[in-house]
Enzyme design. Structure first.
Site, PDB file in Angstrom:
ATOM      1  N   LYS A 282     -59.487 -56.220  17.122  1.00  0.00           N
ATOM      2  CA  LYS A 282     -59.383 -55.252  16.036  1.00  0.00           C
ATOM      3  C   LYS A 282     -59.342 -55.967  14.686  1.00  0.00           C
ATOM      4  O   LYS A 282     -58.840 -57.092  14.595  1.00  0.00           O
ATOM      5  CB  LYS A 282     -58.093 -54.440  16.169  1.00  0.00           C
ATOM      6  CG  LYS A 282     -58.008 -53.497  17.349  1.00  0.00           C
ATOM      7  CD  LYS A 282     -56.663 -52.787  17.340  1.00  0.00           C
ATOM      8  CE  LYS A 282     -56.495 -51.890  18.546  1.00  0.00           C
ATOM      9  NZ  LYS A 282     -57.348 -50.694  18.471  1.00  0.00           N
ATOM     10  N   ARG A 356     -57.759 -46.472  28.648  1.00  0.00           N
ATOM     11  CA  ARG A 356     -58.329 -45.654  29.724  1.00  0.00           C
ATOM     12  C   ARG A 356     -58.386 -46.416  31.050  1.00  0.00           C
ATOM     13  O   ARG A 356     -58.382 -45.814  32.115  1.00  0.00           O
ATOM     14  CB  ARG A 356     -59.706 -45.149  29.313  1.00  0.00           C
ATOM     15  CG  ARG A 356     -60.748 -46.223  29.097  1.00  0.00           C
ATOM     16  CD  ARG A 356     -61.916 -45.732  28.257  1.00  0.00           C
ATOM     17  NE  ARG A 356     -61.516 -45.499  26.881  1.00  0.00           N
ATOM     18  CZ  ARG A 356     -62.346 -45.024  25.942  1.00  0.00           C
ATOM     19  NH1 ARG A 356     -63.599 -44.723  26.263  1.00  0.00           N
ATOM     20  NH2 ARG A 356     -61.935 -44.846  24.708  1.00  0.00           N
TER      21      ARG A 356
END
Length: 505
Positions: A282, A356
């Site tokens: 990120k 996920r």
């Protein structure tokens, strides 16, 4: 440090206190004192409204003005908080009351010496109103002081969280409503504490230890799978995400059982204790609040404790899928293929779509408990913020009635949510050239929805399931508002408890 709250039927103007809180409505030529404020207004010889007008009060929701009582009431100050327009009929909206109480208590907390003893003379003519005021006030006194140093900082923090609250109400059922509000506030504030904790102090092993402590306190059953058990058990999502960190992953299973229960609910929470993005790193500006990426797991843990405390006649299992997503020489790589618990394979195209992966493991495992409903809660996508902003979480489901029921449960708790679809055509974007499914789609559009479609792949036929994406609402990067502080908010915690209550009924 918790704040005590008691119900009192005496006149609020006659009670010894450091402050008394009243409400007022907008409309007309001057603000209108709300229900609960009339006794205090009478002590001022009807002068509350003119005084508020002189102060420029409009009655807007959460607007706060402080008035010196000059001996008109026992408390030295009166804190007046706006409630918006008076309802044409019926009670004041509970969410408006809750946020107003929180705003008033936050205002008092900024005074030297903190809140002290506060009388709440807000509308509380029904059990619902009394519970809303009690909840908002206790949420509004929240403070996180773990890392504060120095006597002055500690005294300020203690002053905000200490003291006592007295709710002026004679409504039938007020005591029971206040007791439930105290349990809910404690749960939300516990979630906030976990989210606000520095990630170095809450690695996966620490979060699992916190769950063990809560389980012991609340009488919950608990099972913790460490990295070896996860590897041997085929939990490829958790092991794949966690392999880049020196702090190995955990899967925590908590269970509340009631002998009279006829239904079972499963909650699954994402617990990424810090999310660097892994090798798909990120940018710095997106990483500094990623200690909050375990908010889903925190809300499940807090909800499980509340459910046990309330003694709900429903069986509830809670799963915390806990890992740290870090870049290193052992981290998973884009194009790696993982085998999720149960055998389905996933090609990892972006290591920053890690939530996920751990959720897939836990969702498959949760269905082994044969629940009547599975609800997962996760800070899953940045796309949620793009779609719904920072205060509204998304609700997706594989059943229309389930989706509507979860949205209604959130609304009943004053938590803002919005129903979202799971478009079948997005599944094609998750096709992989080498595995059963890819963890991200080939295009950027509809990222929140495609993440939900990914999770749906791990839900068995006939299993009712809902997915809550709380990425934005879980952490308030702006200024405090209502009963919501800066930092961890506890979003979704009350909704989970409400769902369990409804299944108990």
């Amino acid at each position: 440090m918790s704040t005590s709250l008691a119900v009192n039927t005496e006149s609020p103007s006659s009670l010894d206190a450091d402050a008394v809180v009243v409400g007022y409505h907008s409309g007309g030529d001057a603000p209108e004192p709300a229900s609960g404020a009339h006794d205090v207004d009478a002590a001022f010889s009807g002068g509350l409204a003119p005084t508020l007008s002189l102060l420029g009060a409009s009655g807007a929701p959460e607007e706060v003005h402080t008035i010196a009582s000059l001996g008109a009431v026992r408390a030295p100050v009166v804190v007046a908080v706006g409630l918006g327009p008076a309802p044409a009929e019926g009670p004041v909206d509970p969410d408006v009351l809750s946020r107003a109480a929180g705003a008033a208590l936050r205002s008092l907390a900024s005074r030297p010496g903190g809140t002290g003893r506060v009388v709440l003379a807000l509308p509380a003519g029904s059990a619902a109103e009394a519970g809303a005021v009690a909840l908002g006030a206790q949420l509004g006194t929240y403070v996180f002081d773990r890392y504060r140093t120095g006597d002055e900082a500690r005294e300020q923090a203690e002053g905000r969280a200490a003291g006592s609250l007295v709710l002026a109400s004679s409504a039938p059922g007020a005591d029971a409503a206040v007791e439930r509000a105290a349990v809910m506030a404690e749960a939300v504030n516990f979630t906030r504490d976990l989210v606000n904790t520095a990630p170095a102090d809450l690695v996966p092993e620490d979060l699992a230890a916190a769950a063990q402590e809560i389980a012991q306190q609340a009488g919950l059953q608990i099972e913790v799978l460490d990295e070896r058990a996860l590897s041997e058990g085929g939990y490829g999502g958790l092991t794949g995400v966690g392999q880049g960190s020196s702090n190995p992953p955990r899967l925590v299973r908590l269970a509340h059982s009631h002998p009279e229960a006829t239904r079972t609910v499963a909650f699954v929470g994402k617990g990424i204790t810090f999310d660097s993005g892994g090798l798909s790193l990120k940018p710095a500006g997106s990483m500094d609040w990623m200690k909050s990426d375990m908010a889903g797991a925190a809300s499940v843990l807090a909800a499980m404790r509340a459910i046990s405390t309330l003694g709900l006649k429903v069986n509830v299992v809670g799963y915390l899928a806990v890992a740290e997503n870090m870049p290193s020489g052992t981290a998973q790589r884009p194009s790696d293929v993982l085998s999720i618990y149960g055998g389905k394979t996933v090609e990892v195209l972006n290591t920053d779509a890690e939530g996920r992966l751990v959720m897939a493991d836990a969702l498959v495992r949760a269905q082994e408990d044969q629940p009547d409903l599975v609800v997962d809660i996760a800070t899953l996508t940045g796309a949620q913020l793009v779609a719904l902003g920072t205060r509204v979480f998304a609700v997706m489901a594989n059943d229309d009635d389930v989706r509507e029921a979860v949205v209604a449960a959130a609304g009943a708790e004053g938590e803002a949510s919005w129903p979202m679809p799971l478009p079948y055509e997005l599944r094609a974007g998750l096709d992989s050239a080498v595995a059963d499914i890819a963890n991200v789609a080939g295009e950027r559009w509809g990222g929140m929805l495609s993440a939900g479609v990914f999770l749906q792949e791990f839900i068995g036929e006939g299993v009712k399931w809902a997915h809550l994406d709380i990425a934005g609402p879980s952490f308030n990067q702006g200024g405090p508002h209502g009963h919501t502080p800066k930092g961890g908010t506890g979003a979704g915690t009350r909704t989970l408890v409400r769902i369990a209550e409804e299944y108990a009924e």
